[in-house]
Design a protein around this motif. Sequence first.
Motif, PDB file in Angstrom:
ATOM      1  N   THR A  47       0.833  -1.205   0.000  1.00 50.81           N
ATOM      2  CA  THR A  47       0.000   0.000   0.000  1.00 50.81           C
ATOM      3  C   THR A  47       0.867   1.255   0.000  1.00 50.81           C
ATOM      4  O   THR A  47       2.086   1.185  -0.028  1.00 50.81           O
ATOM      5  CB  THR A  47      -0.946  -0.013   1.207  1.00 50.81           C
ATOM      6  OG1 THR A  47      -0.210  -0.358   2.383  1.00 50.81           O
ATOM      7  CG2 THR A  47      -2.047  -1.025   1.010  1.00 50.81           C
ATOM      8  N   PHE A  48       0.213   2.419   0.048  1.00 52.89           N
ATOM      9  CA  PHE A  48       0.910   3.692  -0.142  1.00 52.89           C
ATOM     10  C   PHE A  48       1.772   4.031   1.072  1.00 52.89           C
ATOM     11  O   PHE A  48       1.282   4.059   2.200  1.00 52.89           O
ATOM     12  CB  PHE A  48      -0.095   4.817  -0.397  1.00 52.89           C
ATOM     13  CG  PHE A  48       0.531   6.042  -1.005  1.00 52.89           C
ATOM     14  CD1 PHE A  48       0.652   6.154  -2.382  1.00 52.89           C
ATOM     15  CD2 PHE A  48       1.020   7.063  -0.209  1.00 52.89           C
ATOM     16  CE1 PHE A  48       1.241   7.276  -2.954  1.00 52.89           C
ATOM     17  CE2 PHE A  48       1.599   8.183  -0.765  1.00 52.89           C
ATOM     18  CZ  PHE A  48       1.726   8.287  -2.144  1.00 52.89           C
ATOM     19  N   PRO A  49       3.060   4.340   0.853  1.00 52.51           N
ATOM     20  CA  PRO A  49       3.954   4.610   1.986  1.00 52.51           C
ATOM     21  C   PRO A  49       3.806   6.037   2.490  1.00 52.51           C
ATOM     22  O   PRO A  49       3.169   6.885   1.857  1.00 52.51           O
ATOM     23  CB  PRO A  49       5.333   4.396   1.367  1.00 52.51           C
ATOM     24  CG  PRO A  49       5.162   4.870  -0.050  1.00 52.51           C
ATOM     25  CD  PRO A  49       3.758   4.433  -0.440  1.00 52.51           C
ATOM     26  N   VAL A  50       4.438   6.305   3.616  1.00 52.13           N
ATOM     27  CA  VAL A  50       4.425   7.660   4.170  1.00 52.13           C
ATOM     28  C   VAL A  50       5.274   8.589   3.312  1.00 52.13           C
ATOM     29  O   VAL A  50       4.875   9.688   2.983  1.00 52.13           O
ATOM     30  CB  VAL A  50       4.970   7.672   5.609  1.00 52.13           C
ATOM     31  CG1 VAL A  50       4.546   8.933   6.321  1.00 52.13           C
ATOM     32  CG2 VAL A  50       4.516   6.470   6.386  1.00 52.13           C
ATOM     33  N   THR A  51       6.475   8.142   2.981  1.00 55.52           N
ATOM     34  CA  THR A  51       7.369   8.847   2.075  1.00 55.52           C
ATOM     35  C   THR A  51       8.006   7.796   1.168  1.00 55.52           C
ATOM     36  O   THR A  51       7.819   6.588   1.364  1.00 55.52           O
ATOM     37  CB  THR A  51       8.495   9.594   2.820  1.00 55.52           C
ATOM     38  OG1 THR A  51       9.477   8.649   3.286  1.00 55.52           O
ATOM     39  CG2 THR A  51       7.960  10.384   4.003  1.00 55.52           C
ATOM     40  N   PHE A  52       8.791   8.247   0.211  1.00 57.50           N
ATOM     41  CA  PHE A  52       9.528   7.319  -0.648  1.00 57.50           C
ATOM     42  C   PHE A  52      11.002   7.272  -0.267  1.00 57.50           C
ATOM     43  O   PHE A  52      11.834   6.765  -1.029  1.00 57.50           O
ATOM     44  CB  PHE A  52       9.365   7.716  -2.121  1.00 57.50           C
ATOM     45  CG  PHE A  52       7.984   7.458  -2.647  1.00 57.50           C
ATOM     46  CD1 PHE A  52       7.608   6.192  -3.066  1.00 57.50           C
ATOM     47  CD2 PHE A  52       7.034   8.472  -2.672  1.00 57.50           C
ATOM     48  CE1 PHE A  52       6.323   5.940  -3.532  1.00 57.50           C
ATOM     49  CE2 PHE A  52       5.750   8.237  -3.139  1.00 57.50           C
ATOM     50  CZ  PHE A  52       5.392   6.971  -3.564  1.00 57.50           C
ATOM     51  N   LEU A  53      11.333   7.758   0.923  1.00 51.63           N
ATOM     52  CA  LEU A  53      12.701   7.718   1.428  1.00 51.63           C
ATOM     53  C   LEU A  53      12.845   6.570   2.415  1.00 51.63           C
ATOM     54  O   LEU A  53      11.994   6.383   3.292  1.00 51.63           O
ATOM     55  CB  LEU A  53      13.060   9.031   2.107  1.00 51.63           C
ATOM     56  CG  LEU A  53      13.046  10.282   1.231  1.00 51.63           C
ATOM     57  CD1 LEU A  53      13.405  11.502   2.062  1.00 51.63           C
ATOM     58  CD2 LEU A  53      13.992  10.144   0.059  1.00 51.63           C
ATOM     59  N   THR A  54      13.913   5.824   2.300  1.00 47.44           N
ATOM     60  CA  THR A  54      14.189   4.708   3.195  1.00 47.44           C
ATOM     61  C   THR A  54      15.256   5.144   4.184  1.00 47.44           C
ATOM     62  O   THR A  54      16.422   5.303   3.818  1.00 47.44           O
ATOM     63  CB  THR A  54      14.667   3.483   2.410  1.00 47.44           C
ATOM     64  OG1 THR A  54      13.690   3.149   1.425  1.00 47.44           O
ATOM     65  CG2 THR A  54      14.885   2.294   3.327  1.00 47.44           C
ATOM     66  N   THR A  55      14.858   5.366   5.441  1.00 54.36           N
ATOM     67  CA  THR A  55      15.770   5.937   6.426  1.00 54.36           C
ATOM     68  C   THR A  55      15.925   5.097   7.685  1.00 54.36           C
ATOM     69  O   THR A  55      16.755   5.406   8.527  1.00 54.36           O
ATOM     70  CB  THR A  55      15.267   7.318   6.864  1.00 54.36           C
ATOM     71  OG1 THR A  55      14.008   7.149   7.519  1.00 54.36           O
ATOM     72  CG2 THR A  55      15.112   8.256   5.681  1.00 54.36           C
ATOM     73  N   GLY A  56      15.100   4.074   7.855  1.00 52.11           N
ATOM     74  CA  GLY A  56      15.067   3.356   9.123  1.00 52.11           C
ATOM     75  C   GLY A  56      14.053   3.927  10.092  1.00 52.11           C
ATOM     76  O   GLY A  56      13.794   3.339  11.145  1.00 52.11           O
ATOM     77  N   ILE A  60       5.011  -1.222   1.794  1.00 51.55           N
ATOM     78  CA  ILE A  60       4.844  -0.923   0.375  1.00 51.55           C
ATOM     79  C   ILE A  60       5.177  -2.148  -0.470  1.00 51.55           C
ATOM     80  O   ILE A  60       4.718  -2.289  -1.596  1.00 51.55           O
ATOM     81  CB  ILE A  60       5.752   0.258  -0.038  1.00 51.55           C
ATOM     82  CG1 ILE A  60       5.445   0.734  -1.459  1.00 51.55           C
ATOM     83  CG2 ILE A  60       7.223  -0.105   0.078  1.00 51.55           C
ATOM     84  CD1 ILE A  60       6.258   1.937  -1.901  1.00 51.55           C
ATOM     85  N   ASN A  61       5.949  -3.087   0.100  1.00 53.00           N
ATOM     86  CA  ASN A  61       6.508  -4.188  -0.674  1.00 53.00           C
ATOM     87  C   ASN A  61       5.666  -5.437  -0.728  1.00 53.00           C
ATOM     88  O   ASN A  61       5.773  -6.210  -1.668  1.00 53.00           O
ATOM     89  CB  ASN A  61       7.887  -4.577  -0.103  1.00 53.00           C
ATOM     90  CG  ASN A  61       9.010  -3.802  -0.746  1.00 53.00           C
ATOM     91  OD1 ASN A  61       9.044  -3.641  -1.953  1.00 53.00           O
ATOM     92  ND2 ASN A  61       9.919  -3.298   0.070  1.00 53.00           N
ATOM     93  N   ASP A  62       4.855  -5.678   0.294  1.00 51.40           N
ATOM     94  CA  ASP A  62       4.259  -7.006   0.394  1.00 51.40           C
ATOM     95  C   ASP A  62       2.965  -6.974   1.186  1.00 51.40           C
ATOM     96  O   ASP A  62       2.908  -6.386   2.257  1.00 51.40           O
ATOM     97  CB  ASP A  62       5.252  -7.948   1.080  1.00 51.40           C
ATOM     98  CG  ASP A  62       4.763  -9.380   1.093  1.00 51.40           C
ATOM     99  OD1 ASP A  62       3.941  -9.740   0.244  1.00 51.40           O
ATOM    100  OD2 ASP A  62       5.211 -10.134   1.958  1.00 51.40           O
TER     101      ASP A  62
END
Length: 801
Positions: A539-548, A701-703
Amino acid sequence: MKALQAAFVLPVLVHAFPQASSSASSSTATAPASTTSSTPVVTSTPQPSFALNATLPSQAALPPKQAWCPSDIFCAGELLQTLNIAEPYADSKTIVDKPTNKSSQAVLNDFNAIAAPGLTAITENSIVTFLEQDFRGEGLELEAQNLTNFNPNPAFLNNVTDPVMKAWAQTVHGYWTSLIRGTNASALCREGNSTTCESTLIPLNHTFVVPGGRFREQYYWDSYWIIEGLIKSELLSVANDTLQNFMDELDTIGFIPNGGRIYYLARSQPPLFIHMLSNYVAASNDTSILTRALPLAEKELAWWADNRSLNVTSPYTNNTHFVARYSVNNSAPRPESYLADYLVTNGPDLTTAYTEQEQADLYAELASGAETGWDYSSRFAKQPLLNITNNTPALRTLNIRANIPVDLNSILYRARLLLADLYEQSASSPTALLATSTPTSTSSIAFPTGTGSPASRAAFHRSVAADIKSAILDLFWDPTRVAFYDFNTTANARGTAFTAATFYPLWNGITPPELLSNATAAQAFFSSVNMVLNRYNGTFPVTFLTTGLQWDAPNAWPPHQYIIVQALQSLPSNITSGAFPSPPSNQSTFALVPNGQIPLSETELPVQSIEGGGNVTATSGPGVDINAGNGTVFNGGNSTSGEGWRDTMVRELTNRFMSSAFCSWYVSGGSLPGLLSPLPEDELLPGAAGLSGLMFEKFSINDVSSAGRGGEYTVQAGFGWTNGVVLFFAGELGQIIARPSCPTLVSTAASNSSSGSGSSGSSGGGSSSGAESLRGSLGLESLRWSVMAILGLMLVTHLVV
């Protein structure tokens, strides 16, 4: 290209749910009918990070005492800091949720006795002994409640046409019986009497629903989606009780705190009280509640105006606007996250020590981040960071107090309009007597103290709302990037971070004129949603940045799926007919996103992973749109003839969210008698045998078979707002919800990929070419970790009935 083609033939087992008979589709499946919570209170036993004979590490100087949190036991001070340095529990919140079993002074005396030789001489064993002798189990001041008016077959179930999803929605409806709580009066430490014990609980007079897991109290913004679910479940009395608790807090505290503990008394959360009140009145026709609620709603708005608002002059129009922000007065670690905050300012990785003022500023930023509800996200970083796996450096860049958030101001805009509507209802209702006074406020946007007719008050709030709308369209709306962005007062400009906050204005009734008159602009605004549905499995993520950070990719949160669906539904039908545009030849759906809307190149977007290991080989071009299909996306429901692009997107996102909640529940032990058999143990998450399905607080977002990950605590099961969104979608959109296709945890990719065999077919949800074979191993690992963490907690606890 050969590698990409190989990826598309990796097989995955997809669970084909049994097809129900035609009679089953019109019947109601069995659901838990118990009206008593079967969930015991779980209390932790210490699991120290150091050997019992080890002495504690040295610690930094104590932060200043906080006026809003004066306890010598549970607030910033020597005792709490020392306990956290010892790390007796994985979660700092455990400590501050444990009431003492002695008087406050006796506990302090016992601590001073073990600390007398010096803090560095304290052993881990002495801390463990102290905790076990001086403290009781966390959460014992709360107790499960009976739901005497629980209806196992609420009317909303009739809107769900698929028998599997109908039975599952009924099961989720039954989970309220495990999350309903009340104050255990017999276990309370009475206010002003610390001779017997001391506790952080803010006692509540009415029942409420807890989110679940570590969140064992009533929480503010969680309750909005909980109430949405309670309304569908016909539990209007519990919704009323929840509102009464919030009104008690407005009456006695002066604002609604983040949650029901004293360590939340410096901060609130997104102000959705008036939204909840409006939804409750609309569902119940109970206008009698307005007698008490209207002046307290004024008090809520006055608090935000007096304590969280300022004037900002627009660099775009030179107009000055009175707008709100999140800004907490705090100069110490948050008690419930003490160690995490302490390490941000005193971590061993720091090469240059922070000054006392720099530490205080960071602690204020951390508390303000918690007030946003988005704790934490690169959205509020001074410079958004990419590919950080350790979230501590990102937290040191928080700049929340200098940001004017688009979501907060959108919520306050709608709150004004809803309050105006409620005043008008009160004027026409024989049971709602209008209160004649309003809380005193220093703000120019609070109604003057004294009398005022409902009509004059309604007109006043509509006028203020109009001013807020002007501010939102001036400061936050970027017509070039076709999105809303926070306004950064440090830079005196709109920010660059593209987040799910862009959808809040439409949810709250603010739609830029160009979106109302131009289909191309409306499609551009929602192009990121179209991209996610085609490019990713979740589903739709909060942002498209992967930061931990947990409010960044890959995490996707239930409230945002609800908000996006409602934002879509706010668009008029005259600009939403026809299909969504296709990307140009040899390009992906990313090409439809306006230039600069997402401040990343396509190759910098999160990568969709594949079950069995590895990622989708392509990072750009049509090959990344793995879920694109004929008329719909994978796990997007079933397309219908003549469906416009807005309704298509509503159906697809709703189904993808329901798939995420359902599939993660299924692989953690869920089953439906007569409709869905439990998975074999070797296809469950490791350690999930014996469980009956978990509802998680966040997804991926992935699964669709994944819980979220990252952040300062383990993924929580329960879960209040997830249940609420599931039930809301079931009640409002049940006819378009199809049973999903869930991947197994057993990967056969390695053994079968060389054979060139195709993927298995799905049992529903609209399949797409090759999509079934591309499921996210990252998400599965995340969910496996989450369940093991939950099971680990169960193993180290004892149960108190």
